[in-house]
Scaffold this motif. Structure first.
Motif, PDB file in Angstrom:
ATOM      1  N   LYS A 289      27.156  63.320  53.585  1.00 22.51           N
ATOM      2  CA  LYS A 289      28.088  61.439  52.903  1.00 22.51           C
ATOM      3  C   LYS A 289      28.980  61.881  51.451  1.00 22.51           C
ATOM      4  CE  LYS A 289      24.978  58.354  54.049  1.00 22.51           C
ATOM      5  NZ  LYS A 289      23.465  57.522  53.695  1.00 22.51           N
TER       6      LYS A 289
ATOM      7  N   ASP B 219      31.710  63.741  53.194  1.00 19.62           N
ATOM      8  CA  ASP B 219      32.628  62.680  53.893  1.00 19.62           C
ATOM      9  C   ASP B 219      33.853  61.337  52.920  1.00 19.62           C
ATOM     10  OD1 ASP B 219      33.717  60.682  55.908  1.00 19.62           O
ATOM     11  OD2 ASP B 219      31.604  59.721  55.001  1.00 19.62           O
TER      12      ASP B 219
ATOM     13  N   SER C 154      34.770  65.071  57.285  1.00 21.27           N
ATOM     14  CA  SER C 154      34.139  64.329  57.665  1.00 21.27           C
ATOM     15  C   SER C 154      33.227  64.896  58.628  1.00 21.27           C
ATOM     16  CB  SER C 154      34.258  63.314  57.469  1.00 21.27           C
ATOM     17  OG  SER C 154      35.352  62.989  58.154  1.00 21.27           O
TER      18      SER C 154
ATOM     19  N   GLU D 183      21.591  65.573  54.945  1.00 19.57           N
ATOM     20  CA  GLU D 183      22.819  63.714  55.441  1.00 19.57           C
ATOM     21  C   GLU D 183      22.965  63.373  54.136  1.00 19.57           C
ATOM     22  OE1 GLU D 183      24.735  60.996  56.706  1.00 19.57           O
ATOM     23  OE2 GLU D 183      23.584  62.602  58.026  1.00 19.57           O
ATOM     24  N   GLU D 184      22.442  63.502  52.993  1.00 19.24           N
ATOM     25  CA  GLU D 184      22.770  63.248  51.842  1.00 19.24           C
ATOM     26  C   GLU D 184      24.577  64.347  51.026  1.00 19.24           C
ATOM     27  OE1 GLU D 184      21.872  62.649  46.638  1.00 19.24           O
ATOM     28  OE2 GLU D 184      19.883  62.371  48.298  1.00 19.24           O
TER      29      GLU D 184
ATOM     30  N   PRO E  88      29.388  59.667  61.819  1.00 23.24           N
ATOM     31  CA  PRO E  88      28.104  60.731  61.371  1.00 23.24           C
ATOM     32  C   PRO E  88      27.564  61.620  62.835  1.00 23.24           C
ATOM     33  CG  PRO E  88      27.147  58.980  60.096  1.00 23.24           C
ATOM     34  CD  PRO E  88      28.948  58.542  61.256  1.00 23.24           C
TER      35      PRO E  88
END
Length: 196
Positions: free
Chosen positions: A83, A86, A91, A79-80, A8
């Motif tokens: 995810k 991703d 990603s 960030e959530e 990340p």
């Protein structure tokens, strides 16, 4: 469209500012509520609220370009969102550490509108009010109301452990966090598709 990255990635406000000045392929996606977006956002950013992006991550991933930065108020919701993307196979996306306020503080160009409380502040107010009401209600109405405080504490513990926030997602759907300019999923996808 599957793209992979080794880890990340978080960038700082100075890096985003440099990219905004020097890269035509930059796509900034703001995952905050409509009211937060209206109060302060980066010019040219795409508004895709986190609940919408979470629900349609695969569709949004297919419309994203090569240099994508997710932004929110602090970096947590971005960030959530990262995810979710991703998990959908996309990603190669960056998260702005410190969010839009950090970008503005670093001298980045922003659009300011009517102000509203940040989602994190709303969550603190709602959680604190529920705990206080549970304790007072437990003392003066029924001892069972004291369980409300325990329930809120358990929810906050779960939220911290999973880096998610059900209360924040619920509050994001409230009328005061909506904007007349909130996009529908179809509109948001069309806007991203026009750029990609």
């Amino acid at each position: 469209m599957t793209r992979t990255a080794t880890a990340p990635r978080t960038i700082d406000a100075a890096t985003l500012k440099e990219w905004a000045d020097n890269h035509d392929d930059l796509m900034v996606i703001d995952v905050r509520s409509g009211a937060e977006f209206d109060s302060l956002h980066i010019p040219g950013s795409y508004h895709v609220p986190l609940p919408m992006l979470s629900e349609h991550a695969g569709e949004f991933a297919s419309k994203m370009g090569t240099r994508v930065v997710l932004v929110c108020q602090s970096g947590t919701r971005a960030e959530e969102a990262r995810k979710h993307l991703d998990a959908a196979g996309f990603s190669t996306v960056f998260v702005l550490g410190g969010g839009v306020p950090a970008y503005a503080a670093a001298g980045g160009d922003v659009v300011r509108g009517r102000t509203s409380w940040a989602m994190e502040r709303q969550v603190r107010m709602a959680a604190g009010s529920l705990v206080l009401a549970g304790i007072v209600g437990g003392k003066f109405v029924s001892p069972k109301l004291g369980l409300v405080a325990g329930g809120v504490g358990a929810g906050l513990t779960f939220s911290a452990a999973t880096n998610s926030c059900a209360m924040g997602q619920m509050l994001a759907r409230m009328p005061w966090n909506r904007s007349a300019n909130d996009p529908t999923p179809a509109q948001a996808l069309k806007n991203l598709g026009a750029r990609a």
